[in-house]
Write an enzyme that holds these catalytic residues in place. Sequence first.
Site, PDB file in Angstrom:
ATOM      1  N   THR A  18     136.609  15.897  16.673  1.00 28.61           N
ATOM      2  CA  THR A  18     136.679  17.347  17.363  1.00 28.61           C
ATOM      3  C   THR A  18     136.770  18.842  16.386  1.00 28.61           C
ATOM      4  OG1 THR A  18     137.646  16.190  19.639  1.00 28.61           O
ATOM      5  CG2 THR A  18     137.456  18.260  19.790  1.00 28.61           C
ATOM      6  N   VAL A  19     137.572  18.604  15.807  1.00 28.99           N
ATOM      7  CA  VAL A  19     137.852  19.636  14.874  1.00 28.99           C
ATOM      8  C   VAL A  19     136.904  19.690  13.559  1.00 28.99           C
ATOM      9  CG1 VAL A  19     139.447  21.561  13.488  1.00 28.99           C
ATOM     10  CG2 VAL A  19     140.005  20.717  15.676  1.00 28.99           C
ATOM     11  N   ALA A  48     135.024  12.911   4.221  1.00 32.58           N
ATOM     12  CA  ALA A  48     135.958  11.530   4.617  1.00 32.58           C
ATOM     13  C   ALA A  48     136.168  11.768   6.029  1.00 32.58           C
ATOM     14  CB  ALA A  48     136.770  12.057   3.637  1.00 32.58           C
ATOM     15  N   GLU A 132     145.941  28.414  10.593  1.00 30.60           N
ATOM     16  CA  GLU A 132     145.634  30.001  11.893  1.00 30.60           C
ATOM     17  C   GLU A 132     145.615  28.531  12.410  1.00 30.60           C
ATOM     18  OE1 GLU A 132     145.949  33.185  11.823  1.00 30.60           O
ATOM     19  OE2 GLU A 132     146.126  32.263  13.963  1.00 30.60           O
ATOM     20  N   VAL A 135     148.323  26.688  15.052  1.00 34.55           N
ATOM     21  CA  VAL A 135     149.094  26.998  16.165  1.00 34.55           C
ATOM     22  C   VAL A 135     147.849  28.040  17.514  1.00 34.55           C
ATOM     23  CG1 VAL A 135     150.890  29.275  17.284  1.00 34.55           C
ATOM     24  CG2 VAL A 135     150.918  27.874  15.471  1.00 34.55           C
ATOM     25  N   GLU A 193     146.571  15.494  22.587  1.00 35.68           N
ATOM     26  CA  GLU A 193     146.785  14.839  21.636  1.00 35.68           C
ATOM     27  C   GLU A 193     146.338  13.369  21.529  1.00 35.68           C
ATOM     28  OE1 GLU A 193     148.109  16.465  18.162  1.00 35.68           O
ATOM     29  OE2 GLU A 193     147.024  18.151  19.937  1.00 35.68           O
ATOM     30  N   LYS A 208     154.267  24.583  17.593  1.00 37.67           N
ATOM     31  CA  LYS A 208     153.514  25.893  17.417  1.00 37.67           C
ATOM     32  C   LYS A 208     154.893  26.490  17.350  1.00 37.67           C
ATOM     33  CE  LYS A 208     149.641  23.807  19.606  1.00 37.67           C
ATOM     34  NZ  LYS A 208     148.688  23.147  20.566  1.00 37.67           N
TER      35      LYS A 208
HETATM   36  N1  HSE Z   1     147.068  18.953  22.252  1.00 42.30           N
HETATM   37  C1  HSE Z   1     146.347  20.624  21.529  1.00 42.30           C
HETATM   38  C2  HSE Z   1     146.313  20.929  22.264  1.00 42.30           C
HETATM   39  C3  HSE Z   1     145.413  21.228  20.974  1.00 42.30           C
HETATM   40  O1  HSE Z   1     146.482  20.500  24.148  1.00 42.30           O
HETATM   41  O2  HSE Z   1     146.582  22.839  23.241  1.00 42.30           O
HETATM   42  C4  HSE Z   1     145.259  22.033  20.513  1.00 42.30           C
HETATM   43  O3  HSE Z   1     146.321  22.235  19.981  1.00 42.30           O
END
Ligand code: HSE
Length: 439
Positions: A18-19, A48, A132, A135, A193, A208
């Site tokens: 995703t990210v 990768a 960054e 969080v 997650e 966080k």
């Molecule tokens: N699982 C995390 C959330 C993803 O729902 O905020 C972002 O850190």
Amino acid sequence: MGNLSVKPVKVGICGLGTVGGGTFNVLQRNAEEIARRAGRGITVAQIAMRSANPQCDITGIPTTNDVFEVACNPDIEIVIELIGGYTLAKELVLKAIDNGKHVVTANKALIAVHGNEIFARAREKGVIVAFEAAVAGGIPVIKAIREGLAANRINWLAGIINGTGNFILTEMREKGRAFEDVLKEAQALGYAEADPTFDVEGIDAAHKLTILASIAFGIPLQFDKAYTEGITRLTTADVNYAEALGYRIKHLGVARRTEAGIELRVHPTLIPADRLIANVNGVMNAVMVNGDAVGSTLYYGAGAGMEPTASAVVADLVDVVRALTTDPTNRVPHLAFQPDALSDHPILPIEQCESAYYLRIQAKDHPGVLAQVASILSERGINIESIMQKEAEEQDGLVPMILVTHRVVEARIIEAIAAMEALDGVTSPVIRLRVEQLN
Ligand code: HSE
């Protein structure tokens, strides 16, 4: 404008989920604008990945399934770690640092648990580790605290810093949807997650919060001392009683500096319904930061998701590119404070933290029970702010009594609850939630 004739900086992306996918797409789409900001172009020289991401066109870019190839690629100056988790990610980041590469990561678990070690190694090697995106997704809250609020002595901060949990609470409250059903949707949207208990038990938020507290107060990262309580045991009854008393329940991370030490706690919290932060809904995150000079400030935005998180990753990348020519000792310190100037102010155990409390007591419908409860509180110097007694519930004939107290140290509430539960008229465990006025 920067010297755009200089060769582009080559970066490697580890993880195209995703990210990672969002980061790749933003880098391609906004390449020209990003280069004008950074002063140099940014080229993805290698990716990768375990499998292709259908949302990304990576034609022509070398790929591998071995993240260490990226960490050892001599052409690459910046490694972007987006694989998540503690173990492999730690090895990858340390390998990249040892090879003299700068690192950008979105990995809050990694930074909260291993950050002290990683930053020490990065200082030895004179490289940057930027985080960054770890969080509050796309909200630049680390930069705001570390740089924008550098004049202040930070008193406290409080945040909704897990998008999945906030999405679940919002859907449950507004649409009466079932917990499991909303969680599944959050997973499908890529918010949750890999292990969603991290979201709903407050572990992700505590990662966080640990990071935020360190950069706010200048203390080493101490995730193991954070107190966490999840949202899985919240009931609709308490959500509704809280509303009737003028509060919203949010899963809040709170870090507060007191003379005795620092409170570091994540738990469901009643917040007055008219506070802006009480109206932060869905996957949105918000962090309030209170500094002695600036007063209270609020940062709001998408806390999870593909491109909001990529926004923070790419911003870090631009920062690193801008800083490539800066002497390492003159860069912004990882934890905001100079590494030899961190404080040993302790993190307080939860029993020594102070809060107001919401208590729900299921009592037999007998005269005198309310008076006994009130005297248990007054004997311990605990002031009652409001009280509500509902009709007896038909099935069991029990009367719910709901109390909100003034602020008190948690140890005293624990004692008071034990005394209430020992009363003949009290039939089941007292429900206890914390209340924060945030003013
Ligand atoms: N699982 C995390 C959330 C993803 O729902 O905020 C972002 O850190």
